[in-house]
Design a protein around this motif. Structure first.
Motif, mmCIF file in Angstrom:
data_model
loop_
_atom_site.group_PDB
_atom_site.id
_atom_site.type_symbol
_atom_site.label_atom_id
_atom_site.label_comp_id
_atom_site.label_asym_id
_atom_site.label_seq_id
_atom_site.Cartn_x
_atom_site.Cartn_y
_atom_site.Cartn_z
ATOM 1 N N LEU A 290 0.820 -1.205 0.000
ATOM 2 C CA LEU A 290 0.000 0.000 0.000
ATOM 3 C C LEU A 290 0.861 1.265 0.000
ATOM 4 O O LEU A 290 0.544 2.250 -0.678
ATOM 5 N N GLU A 291 1.959 1.255 0.782
ATOM 6 C CA GLU A 291 2.857 2.404 0.774
ATOM 7 C C GLU A 291 3.484 2.603 -0.599
ATOM 8 O O GLU A 291 3.624 3.728 -1.071
ATOM 9 N N ARG A 292 3.843 1.524 -1.258
ATOM 10 C CA ARG A 292 4.435 1.624 -2.598
ATOM 11 C C ARG A 292 3.417 2.173 -3.599
ATOM 12 O O ARG A 292 3.734 3.044 -4.424
ATOM 13 N N LEU A 293 2.173 1.652 -3.536
ATOM 14 C CA LEU A 293 1.135 2.155 -4.438
ATOM 15 C C LEU A 293 0.842 3.624 -4.190
ATOM 16 O O LEU A 293 0.604 4.399 -5.130
ATOM 17 N N ASN A 294 0.833 4.052 -2.927
ATOM 18 C CA ASN A 294 0.596 5.454 -2.611
ATOM 19 C C ASN A 294 1.707 6.332 -3.182
ATOM 20 O O ASN A 294 1.455 7.425 -3.709
ATOM 21 N N ARG A 295 2.968 5.865 -3.081
ATOM 22 C CA ARG A 295 4.093 6.625 -3.624
ATOM 23 C C ARG A 295 4.008 6.716 -5.144
ATOM 24 O O ARG A 295 4.254 7.774 -5.742
ATOM 25 N N ARG A 297 1.264 6.590 -6.938
ATOM 26 C CA ARG A 297 0.144 7.471 -7.296
ATOM 27 C C ARG A 297 0.514 8.938 -7.157
ATOM 28 O O ARG A 297 0.119 9.776 -7.974
ATOM 29 N N ARG A 298 1.307 9.267 -6.100
ATOM 30 C CA ARG A 298 1.687 10.666 -5.890
ATOM 31 C C ARG A 298 2.714 11.136 -6.917
ATOM 32 O O ARG A 298 2.716 12.296 -7.317
ATOM 33 N N SER A 305 8.647 2.496 -9.836
ATOM 34 C CA SER A 305 7.417 1.989 -10.430
ATOM 35 C C SER A 305 7.748 0.836 -11.351
ATOM 36 O O SER A 305 8.823 0.745 -11.926
#
Length: 545
Positions: A290-295, A297-298, A305
């Protein structure tokens, strides 16, 4: 023989006192011969309710209906399988439930095209079926079953009973449903209550001054002492006394103490410990993901990625900024032209000479794009949507329709107006021909549609191109529509025979499966079995540029 290709139904009546029991079991013989997935149908009484279980392959579908069915009263049962609509319907007396069958294909059903011999068991499982690995082992039914009717047909509305219906085996079955409390087997004394167990009876002595198996022993209480007066001979009294003495000396040969529980075996402490650490590891990995996906997305995937080589598409903001710059450049050019213009008349009202008023303008290198292709496509080819629902049963889904103004401007304008204003009460589907089309009408107030010879083009859309073509009869072009009604159809399949006979003005973009489901509610003569309603409509939104 019940064929899997056909819709089938079984109905009967039953009464029982037990809360559990198997009423009906249906299975296919020798499924390995044609490589058929495991199939079975169970009709069960469970906790005083009727439960129907349909097993096909790895999928299991169940439905529960009714309550309090074990009160020794007659109940009517109907179980129906609609293979074309993939529905399982169960009804007990006045209660009915309906579910969708899992794993059933709308086109191929059970995936077989041949007739297969099957077996229907009523009241319990035979020893032969128990040896072949039945998924649900249920207690045999104890009670009465009557009026068993098996029906089948190509459609759920065309079911016919299978006759003659003859049972081939009888195991632990007695014909008739006689109440033994009203027969010579009833030995209960007057004042007690007889309970019918179908295979035997028992006497309830509650509320009377008698006891014993048949409530034939009178008990009289005097202080703390209780005297028993027998309605029997001396020999019977002696036998009863010997029987009581024998009962007092009986000792139990069965250990009735609580069993020893092995905590490690039953609780599986080692397995629970490993599951605990595995759960912690999975939660930790999910948090990191989740932290990776949030990074990602930002940062829009620019770093850390999986898709670093993929080009980032332009957003809507980029198009808007480019459009604003283009309009500002055109405004600047128009302002320059206005500043260079000189008046044709002087302040005194005299005409200015041609030499002084001659001004040369250079052609603008920037051309004003008034009619862009996307804007014209939105105006000429609007997209509308309709949310359909089967009245008082279930929603069908949404269909998206693209209209073509060049085919018939008046029809498209009225259709789009009715959808955009969400006037769902104006839509009405009057006929459904399975495999052909669904016919509907719209109540309109446009008088232009009632006049003949309105503008149209019959060659804009070809009927053999695809299914889901919206059209109306060509004769309405010459005569006009009836006042207040606009009639149209939506085809279920490509129909080249309609070219030149009907004017097509739209086609289905999404919702073909919804149209396929709508065919189940039609008949051969077009009569609608269940009314289909439009619950919501609107104009499909566009992205501006």
């Amino acid at each position: 023989m019940l064929r899997l290709l056909l819709c089938r139904e079984i109905s009967f009546q039953f009464r029982t006192r037990l809360p559990h029991g198997l009423l009906v079991y249906h299975n296919v013989k020798n499924p390995d011969r044609i490589d058929l997935d495991p199939y079975a149908l169970y009709v069960i009484v469970e906790k005083g309710q009727l439960k129907v279980v349909h097993v096909f392959g790895k999928h299991s579908t169940s439905v529960t209906v009714g309550e309090g069915l074990n009160r020794d009263e007659w109940h009517s049962v109907m179980v129906r399988i609609d293979v074309h609509g993939a529905r399982l319907i169960a009804r007990v007396d006045n209660s009915q439930e309906e579910v969708y069958l899992k794993g059933l294909n709308h086109d191929t059903n059970y995936g077989v095209s041949t007739n297969l011999p099957s077996v229907v068991l009523v009241g319990g499982l035979s020893s032969e079926e128990k040896l072949h690995g039945v998924k649900y082992i249920i207690e045999s039914f104890v009670g009465c079953i009557r009026n068993v009717v098996l029906s089948s047909g190509k459609a759920a509305s065309d079911l016919l009973p299978i006759t003659p219906l003859v049972a081939t085996k009888h195991e632990n079955v007695n014909e008739g449903c006689a109440d033994k409390c009203y027969s010579r087997h009833n030995l209960c004394f007057v004042g007690s209550r007889c309970i019918n167990h179908y295979y035997d009876i028992s006497c309830d002595c509650f509320g009377s001054q008698y006891e014993g198996e048949h409530c034939d022993i009178f008990t009289h209480t005097m202080g703390r002492k209780t005297r028993s007066l027998f309605r029997a001979s001396y020999h019977q009294k002696l036998m009863y006394k010997q029987h009581k003495e024998a009962l007092s000396k009986i000792s139990s040969a069965v250990d009735i103490g609580p069993p020893l529980i092995k905590k490690d075996v039953y609780l599986n402490i080692r397995g629970m410990r490993s599951d605990k650490f595995a759960l912690r590891r999975i939660i930790k990995e999910n948090i990191e993901l989740l932290e990776r996906l949030n990074r990602i997305r930002r940062t829009h995937g620019l770093s850390n990625s999986y898709n670093t080589r993929k080009r980032i598409s332009q957003t809507k903001l980029h198009h808007v900024v480019r459009r604003i710059d283009h309009i500002e450049s055109e405004n600047v050019f128009l302002g320059c032209r206005l500043l260079k213009v000189k008046p044709m008349l002087s302040r005194s009202g005299l005409a200015v000479s041609a030499r002084s008023s001659s001004v040369k303008f250079e052609r603008s290198p920037i051309s004003l794009k008034i009619r862009e292709k996307l804007l014209m496509d939105q105006l000429l080819h609007p997209k509308v949507y309709l949310d359909l629902e089967v009245k008082n049963i279930r929603p069908l889904g949404r269909v998206v329709i693209q209209l073509y103004t060049e085919a018939c401007p008046e029809i498209v304008l009225e259709f789009a107006r009715s959808c955009s204003e969400n006037k769902v009460h104006l839509f009405n589907f009057i006929r459904i021909f399975p495999g052909l089309w669904i016919e509907g009408e719209i109540a309109v107030k446009n008088r232009l549609l009632s006049r003949p010879n309105f503008q149209h083009d019959i060659n804009i859309i070809r009927h053999e191109a695809n299914s889901g073509i919206l059209s109306f009869a060509k004769r309405y072009v010459n005569t006009g529509f009836p006042h207040g009604l606009f009639n149209f159809t939506v085809s279920f399949k490509p129909m080249p025979v309609l070219n030149g006979e009907r004017v097509a003005f739209g086609e289905l973009l999404a919702g073909h499966r919804v149209m396929a489901c709508a065919q189940d509610y039609g008949t051969k003569n077009g009569k609608v079995k269940k009314q289909i309603l439009v619950v919501h409509s609107g104009l499909k939104a566009y992205l501006g540029v």
